[in-house]
Design a protein around this motif. Structure first.
Motif, short mmCIF file in Angstrom:
data_model
loop_
_atom_site.label_atom_id
_atom_site.label_comp_id
_atom_site.label_asym_id
_atom_site.label_seq_id
_atom_site.Cartn_x
_atom_site.Cartn_y
_atom_site.Cartn_z
N VAL A 1 84.10 -33.31 5.19
CA VAL A 1 85.47 -33.16 4.72
C VAL A 1 85.93 -34.45 4.07
O VAL A 1 85.80 -35.54 4.65
CB VAL A 1 86.41 -32.80 5.90
N LEU A 2 86.46 -34.34 2.86
CA LEU A 2 87.05 -35.47 2.14
C LEU A 2 88.56 -35.30 2.23
O LEU A 2 89.09 -34.27 1.80
CB LEU A 2 86.59 -35.48 0.69
N THR A 3 89.26 -36.26 2.84
CA THR A 3 90.70 -36.15 3.04
C THR A 3 91.43 -37.35 2.44
O THR A 3 90.83 -38.40 2.21
CB THR A 3 91.07 -36.08 4.54
N ASP A 4 92.73 -37.16 2.21
CA ASP A 4 93.59 -38.27 1.81
C ASP A 4 94.00 -39.03 3.06
O ASP A 4 94.32 -38.43 4.08
CB ASP A 4 94.85 -37.75 1.12
N VAL A 5 94.02 -40.35 2.98
CA VAL A 5 94.48 -41.17 4.09
C VAL A 5 96.00 -41.21 3.99
O VAL A 5 96.56 -41.55 2.95
CB VAL A 5 93.90 -42.59 4.02
N ARG A 6 96.67 -40.87 5.07
CA ARG A 6 98.13 -40.91 5.07
C ARG A 6 98.59 -42.20 5.76
O ARG A 6 97.88 -42.72 6.62
CB ARG A 6 98.71 -39.69 5.75
N ARG B 1 90.83 -32.70 0.54
CA ARG B 1 90.53 -32.68 -0.88
C ARG B 1 89.31 -31.82 -1.18
O ARG B 1 89.26 -31.11 -2.17
CB ARG B 1 90.26 -34.09 -1.40
N GLN B 2 88.31 -31.90 -0.31
CA GLN B 2 87.05 -31.19 -0.52
C GLN B 2 86.42 -30.89 0.83
O GLN B 2 86.44 -31.74 1.71
CB GLN B 2 86.09 -32.05 -1.35
N VAL B 3 85.86 -29.69 0.99
CA VAL B 3 85.15 -29.33 2.21
C VAL B 3 83.82 -28.72 1.79
O VAL B 3 83.77 -27.80 0.98
CB VAL B 3 85.94 -28.30 3.05
N VAL B 4 82.73 -29.25 2.36
CA VAL B 4 81.38 -28.79 2.03
C VAL B 4 80.65 -28.49 3.33
O VAL B 4 80.69 -29.29 4.27
CB VAL B 4 80.60 -29.85 1.22
N GLY B 5 79.97 -27.35 3.40
CA GLY B 5 79.19 -27.00 4.58
C GLY B 5 77.74 -27.45 4.43
O GLY B 5 77.20 -27.51 3.33
N ALA B 6 77.12 -27.79 5.56
CA ALA B 6 75.71 -28.20 5.58
C ALA B 6 75.05 -27.58 6.81
O ALA B 6 75.68 -27.43 7.85
CB ALA B 6 75.58 -29.71 5.61
N SER B 7 73.77 -27.25 6.68
CA SER B 7 73.07 -26.60 7.78
C SER B 7 72.36 -27.58 8.71
O SER B 7 71.92 -27.19 9.78
CB SER B 7 72.06 -25.60 7.23
N SER B 8 72.28 -28.85 8.31
CA SER B 8 71.62 -29.85 9.17
C SER B 8 72.40 -31.16 9.12
O SER B 8 73.16 -31.42 8.19
CB SER B 8 70.18 -30.10 8.73
#
Length: 78
Positions: free
Chosen positions: A7-12, A29-36
Motif C-alpha cells: 500500500v502506498l499512502t499519503d503521510v498526514r 494512493r495505490q494498492v497492489v496484491g502479491a502472492s509471496s
C-alpha cells in the motif's frame, strides 16, 4: 496461504492525539496484491524509489492478509 498487500499512502500531519490507523487511516494512493513475501518486497522497493516517498510525503506499507497454516496443521487436515 498468506497473501500480501503493498500500500502506498499519503503521510498526514501528526495531530495532538497521534496516529491511529483504525480511526483515521491515511489516504491510499495505490494498492497492489502479491502472492509471496518476496514479490511484495520487490514491489515495495519499487515504490520506495519514488520521489514522494523519498521526500517523506508518502509511505509504503506491506501488509499480510489471509491466513498462514500453523506448523502441524497440514497433518490434521489430511
Amino acid at each position: 496461504m498468506t497473501r500480501f498487500l503493498v500500500v502506498l499512502t499519503d503521510v498526514r500531519p501528526c495531530e495532538g492525539g497521534g496516529r491511529n490507523e483504525r480511526i483515521a487511516p491515511e489516504r491510499r494512493r495505490q494498492v497492489v496484491g502479491a502472492s509471496s513475501r518476496e514479490a511484495a518486497e520487490r514491489i515495495a522497493g519499487a515504490f520506495m524509489a519514488l520521489g514522494m516517498v523519498r521526500a517523506g510525503r508518502q509511505r509504503v506499507k506491506v501488509i499480510a492478509i489471509g491466513r498462514r497454516r500453523a506448523f502441524g496443521e497440514r497433518d490434521l487436515a489430511s
